[in-house]
Design an enzyme around this catalytic site. Structure first.
Site, PDB file in Angstrom:
ATOM      1  N   SER A 138       0.831  -1.198   0.000  1.00 37.49           N
ATOM      2  CA  SER A 138       0.000   0.000   0.000  1.00 37.49           C
ATOM      3  C   SER A 138       0.874   1.260   0.000  1.00 37.49           C
ATOM      4  O   SER A 138       1.644   1.454  -0.936  1.00 37.49           O
ATOM      5  CB  SER A 138      -0.962  -0.048   1.197  1.00 37.49           C
ATOM      6  OG  SER A 138      -1.930   0.960   1.107  1.00 37.49           O
ATOM      7  N   ASP A 157      -8.789  -0.417  -7.815  1.00 39.46           N
ATOM      8  CA  ASP A 157      -8.268   0.200  -6.589  1.00 39.46           C
ATOM      9  C   ASP A 157      -8.800   1.623  -6.460  1.00 39.46           C
ATOM     10  O   ASP A 157      -8.586   2.466  -7.325  1.00 39.46           O
ATOM     11  CB  ASP A 157      -6.732   0.219  -6.635  1.00 39.46           C
ATOM     12  CG  ASP A 157      -6.102   0.643  -5.323  1.00 39.46           C
ATOM     13  OD1 ASP A 157      -6.805   1.227  -4.470  1.00 39.46           O
ATOM     14  OD2 ASP A 157      -4.901   0.392  -5.145  1.00 39.46           O
ATOM     15  N   HIS A 160      -8.048  -2.515  -3.833  1.00 40.60           N
ATOM     16  CA  HIS A 160      -6.710  -2.139  -3.409  1.00 40.60           C
ATOM     17  C   HIS A 160      -5.857  -3.354  -3.085  1.00 40.60           C
ATOM     18  O   HIS A 160      -6.296  -4.266  -2.390  1.00 40.60           O
ATOM     19  CB  HIS A 160      -6.822  -1.230  -2.180  1.00 40.60           C
ATOM     20  CG  HIS A 160      -5.521  -0.693  -1.692  1.00 40.60           C
ATOM     21  ND1 HIS A 160      -4.633  -0.012  -2.492  1.00 40.60           N
ATOM     22  CD2 HIS A 160      -4.956  -0.718  -0.456  1.00 40.60           C
ATOM     23  CE1 HIS A 160      -3.589   0.356  -1.790  1.00 40.60           C
ATOM     24  NE2 HIS A 160      -3.750  -0.074  -0.555  1.00 40.60           N
TER      25      HIS A 160
END
Length: 423
Positions: free
Chosen positions: A280, A375, A403
């Site tokens: 991330s 995402d 995501h």
């Protein structure tokens, strides 16, 4: 690159972009506001209840029976602010009860059963400290910091007794400058042979994200051990107790230089077989280090990475309503050293974009981008754009996935890492 011809002008340092409205690959979902933003009841029922029932992210290591009464309490009392103290405090009683039960088991040397309860408590503390904590410029929330300290404590009570223990090490930040602090806290696991002074182990540097920190990666470190690899798990600037100044884009480069230097001196790691995996917001740093420290790395995985478009106001103004469980703005701005979200949206790209700062023009080590096409946190365009610059890259994108490309992503990450590490 973005659809319908929205692209970068030029390929040198100081890139400029057109300001016309972007046609995002995310399509109509870009404008949409997800239903879980309508309060804690909606968050639980539309987003979190199902993964909690399956003990999958962000509830890995946890049990549904621990969380259901907490969310019943939050819903009954209309506690909707995930950034507030009342939200965090609701998780403490059950986490503390599980910790006491685990302590009793540990006292009788029943470490396997104790570990399970400690990890369940750690999971409760993880969700309690959501959506984000930082110590820059000061601790962002005293109550969430209490949850963070408790999570680390119970996690290490479990990890120190594993067959291959998890160890906590304070690494000197030898290259610190300015507001950087003195110590880099890391978690390490080293295969048994390397721990006993045998052959040095290949190693993965795991960069954590906006809300997932060191104690949240047992499963990944287990997978590394299965392959004979060690792990060094570390937070990225602006999160948890990372010592690098989040407002200084180059603090992270100093951070990795110090950490790699320590790893080389430790005697446990094969420094010719070092890989990075960034998760991330950690994916951004995985892409960056692939360029800034390319000669030190065998390869790097940037999963769910924001590299350029993410830092633009046009994206950030809508991201608050996308898949992050709470409002993204307060967390992501503070993570980059800003207390004013408006100012962050105005300035973020010029400071942090890997395109606008010229990082993408540099040669890189082998670099794999992984993400879901849908995402809503880090646009898929940010995993595509780097292919237009610098060294050729590699990628695997997952249609209709959100995501990080879960749940299918890891099935592509591990084989790629194996091939690169072996090469």
């Amino acid at each position: 690159m973005a659809q319908n011809g929205t692209k970068m002008n030029g390929a040198t340092n100081g890139h400029k972009t057109t300001e016309k409205k972007t046609s995002w690959i995310l399509g109509d979902k870009f404008e949409a506001r997800m239903p879980h933003h309508d309060g804690i009841k909606a968050l639980w029922e539309t987003k979190w209840k199902f993964p909690c029932s399956k003990s999958v992210y962000p509830f890995h290591d946890g049990q549904f029976e621990d969380f259901e009464p907490v969310f019943e309490h939050l819903i009954k009392n209309n506690i909707n602010d995930g950034y507030g103290d009342a939200y965090t405090e609701a998780f403490f009683p059950i986490a503390e009860k599980l910790t006491r039960q685990a302590d009793d088991l540990a006292a009788y040397k029943n470490h396997t059963a104790a570990s399970e309860l400690y990890l369940r408590a750690a999971c409760l503390y993880r969700i309690a400290r959501f959506p984000h904590i930082t110590a820059f410029p000061e601790v962002s929330s005293a109550v969430k910091w209490k949850a963070w300290e408790a999570q680390k404590d119970v996690y290490m009570r479990a990890g120190k007794n594993w067959e291959v223990p998890m160890e906590e090490v304070d690494v000197p930040f030898a290259d610190k400058q300015g507001a950087d602090r003195d110590v880099i806290p890391v978690y390490i696991r080293v295969p048994e042979a390397a721990r006993k002074g045998g052959e040095k182990a290949p190693v993965v540097m795991l960069f954590t994200g906006l809300d997932g920190y060191r104690p949240d990666n047992t499963q990944r470190s287990d997978e590394f051990l299965k392959r004979g690899w060690g792990s060094v798990i570390v937070e990225v600037p602006g999160t948890a107790d990372c010592p690098a100044d989040p407002s200084d884009p180059e603090s992270t480069d100093r951070l990795w230089t110090s950490l790699l230097g320590w790893m080389g001196k430790s005697g446990s790691f094969d420094m010719k077989r070092v890989m990075v995996w960034g998760l991330s917001t950690g994916g951004y740093y995985a892409a960056r280090i692939a360029h800034t420290h390319r000669e030190a790395l065998r390869g790097s995985v940037a999963q769910g990475a924001g590299t350029h478009y993410f830092f633009k106001r046009e994206w950030l103004e809508k991201a608050d309503g996308h898949e992050y469980p709470f409002a993204l703005g307060p967390a992501i701005s503070l993570k980059h050293g800003y207390t004013d979200y408006e100012k962050y949206m105005d300035e973020a790209a010029s400071k942090f974009s890997l395109l606008e700062t010229g990082i993408l023009d540099k040669p890189s080590t082998r670099l794999l981008f992984i993400n879901g096409v849908d995402d809503g946190l880090m646009p898929i365009e940010d995993s595509m754009l780097p292919f237009e610059y610098g060294t050729p890259k590699e990628a695997r994108f997952f249609q209709k996935a959100l995501h990080m490309g879960y749940p299918a992503a890891n099935a592509s990450v591990y084989p790629w890492m194996e091939s690169v590490m072996a090469g």
